[in-house]
Design a protein around this motif. Structure first.
Motif, PDB file in Angstrom:
ATOM      1  N   ALA A  67     -10.284   2.687   1.538  1.00 54.48           N
ATOM      2  CA  ALA A  67     -10.151   3.048   0.123  1.00 54.48           C
ATOM      3  C   ALA A  67     -10.229   4.563   0.026  1.00 54.48           C
ATOM      4  O   ALA A  67     -11.102   5.177   0.631  1.00 54.48           O
ATOM      5  N   ARG A  68      -9.311   5.137  -0.732  1.00 49.00           N
ATOM      6  CA  ARG A  68      -9.235   6.598  -0.800  1.00 49.00           C
ATOM      7  C   ARG A  68      -8.979   7.032  -2.230  1.00 49.00           C
ATOM      8  O   ARG A  68      -8.272   6.366  -2.980  1.00 49.00           O
TER       9      ARG A  68
ATOM     10  N   ALA B  99     -10.649  -2.395   6.049  1.00 41.71           N
ATOM     11  CA  ALA B  99     -10.184  -1.919   4.740  1.00 41.71           C
ATOM     12  C   ALA B  99     -10.409  -0.416   4.642  1.00 41.71           C
ATOM     13  O   ALA B  99     -11.349   0.119   5.239  1.00 41.71           O
TER      14      ALA B  99
ATOM     15  N   LEU C  85     -15.134   4.015  -5.473  1.00 41.69           N
ATOM     16  CA  LEU C  85     -14.221   5.115  -5.788  1.00 41.69           C
ATOM     17  C   LEU C  85     -14.457   5.610  -7.209  1.00 41.69           C
ATOM     18  O   LEU C  85     -14.459   6.819  -7.462  1.00 41.69           O
TER      19      LEU C  85
ATOM     20  N   VAL D 174      -6.617  -3.485   1.993  1.00 42.74           N
ATOM     21  CA  VAL D 174      -7.527  -4.483   2.544  1.00 42.74           C
ATOM     22  C   VAL D 174      -6.691  -5.423   3.401  1.00 42.74           C
ATOM     23  O   VAL D 174      -5.726  -6.012   2.905  1.00 42.74           O
TER      24      VAL D 174
ATOM     25  N   PHE E 194      -5.967   6.864  -6.645  1.00 42.51           N
ATOM     26  CA  PHE E 194      -6.638   6.006  -5.672  1.00 42.51           C
ATOM     27  C   PHE E 194      -5.618   5.210  -4.877  1.00 42.51           C
ATOM     28  O   PHE E 194      -4.474   5.022  -5.293  1.00 42.51           O
TER      29      PHE E 194
ATOM     30  N   LEU F 135     -15.004  -1.813  -3.114  1.00 47.22           N
ATOM     31  CA  LEU F 135     -14.523  -0.474  -2.761  1.00 47.22           C
ATOM     32  C   LEU F 135     -14.037   0.290  -3.993  1.00 47.22           C
ATOM     33  O   LEU F 135     -14.302   1.484  -4.130  1.00 47.22           O
ATOM     34  N   MET F 136     -13.359  -0.399  -4.902  1.00 47.77           N
ATOM     35  CA  MET F 136     -12.876   0.271  -6.117  1.00 47.77           C
ATOM     36  C   MET F 136     -14.049   0.795  -6.938  1.00 47.77           C
ATOM     37  O   MET F 136     -13.998   1.914  -7.466  1.00 47.77           O
TER      38      MET F 136
ATOM     39  N   GLY G  19     -12.137  -5.518  -2.083  1.00 51.16           N
ATOM     40  CA  GLY G  19     -11.346  -4.576  -2.883  1.00 51.16           C
ATOM     41  C   GLY G  19     -12.092  -4.150  -4.131  1.00 51.16           C
ATOM     42  O   GLY G  19     -12.132  -2.969  -4.478  1.00 51.16           O
TER      43      GLY G  19
ATOM     44  N   ILE H 124      -5.973   1.672  -2.052  1.00 48.49           N
ATOM     45  CA  ILE H 124      -6.825   0.741  -1.310  1.00 48.49           C
ATOM     46  C   ILE H 124      -5.933  -0.145  -0.461  1.00 48.49           C
ATOM     47  O   ILE H 124      -4.899  -0.622  -0.937  1.00 48.49           O
TER      48      ILE H 124
ATOM     49  N   ARG I 147       0.814  -1.213   0.000  1.00 49.89           N
ATOM     50  CA  ARG I 147       0.000   0.000   0.000  1.00 49.89           C
ATOM     51  C   ARG I 147       0.846   1.261   0.000  1.00 49.89           C
ATOM     52  O   ARG I 147       0.622   2.190  -0.743  1.00 49.89           O
TER      53      ARG I 147
END
Length: 192
Positions: free
Chosen positions: A94-95, A92, A128, A111, A107, A124-125, A121, A109, A50
């Motif tokens: 996600a940003r 998790a 985003l 997890v 982005f 969440l994707m 994942g 992520i 990450r």
């Protein structure tokens, strides 16, 4: 007839493949404590994938930046226990953050291994991407370690293409959100 239990925007309860229920919701400032505590539970490889480098702990500044995104240019979600922020263990994060001066956003992520491989994942994707499209951004990108095959596979399955990166060992994955945004704007303004 009972009243329907409606969740606020960007909130949803999800049942994972292992039967565990998680609440996906926007990150809150109260999540700072649980985020710092759960960071210690991550394996070094999870952190390296990450942050692209070894990190021993999240600094107070990093946690504040994560848990208090700028609403116009940043968005962050967590998958957490269905407990109040500050009490819920976060599995998790996600940003997405718009890149200043562009129509692009980056982005990230993370997890944890406790909930990895259960579709979180991907879920969440997709959220985003939805946020970025709502902001009328044109591209979503992220830098991924060449060795992070699960993330590269996920990105590829969602339509991201790979681009060379200037940094050795990294691959940039890019998703064109709406190739004809500019054309549509021109057509909308032209008389007709």
């Amino acid at each position: 007839m009972s009243a329907r239990n409606r969740l606020p925007p960007w909130h949803e309860q999800v049942r994972l493949a292992n039967g565990r229920e998680v609440l996906i919701r926007p990150i809150r400032a109260d999540d700072a404590g649980p985020l710092r505590a759960s960071f210690a539970l991550l394996q070094p490889e999870e952190v390296r994938q990450r942050f692209l480098r070894p990190v021993k702990e999240l600094s107070a500044e990093t946690v504040q930046r994560l848990t208090q995104p700028q609403p116009r240019t940043e968005f962050a979600l967590v998958a957490a226990e269905p407990l109040p922020p500050g009490e819920a263990l976060v599995g998790a994060v996600a940003r997405v953050a718009a890149t200043p001066g562009t129509r692009d956003a980056e982005f990230a992520i993370l997890v944890s291994r406790y909930v990895a491989g259960m579709g979180l994942g991907r879920h969440l994707m997709r959220r985003l991407v939805r946020w970025a499209k709502g902001k009328k951004l044109e591209r979503l990108y992220g830098d991924v370690l060449e060795s992070n095959q699960p993330m590269l596979s996920l990105a590829g399955s969602l339509g991201f293409r790979r681009e060379a990166s200037d940094a050795p060992g990294l691959v940039r994955v890019v998703l064109d959100l709406d190739a004809d945004v500019g054309q549509r704007a021109v057509r909308t303004r032209s008389p007709g």
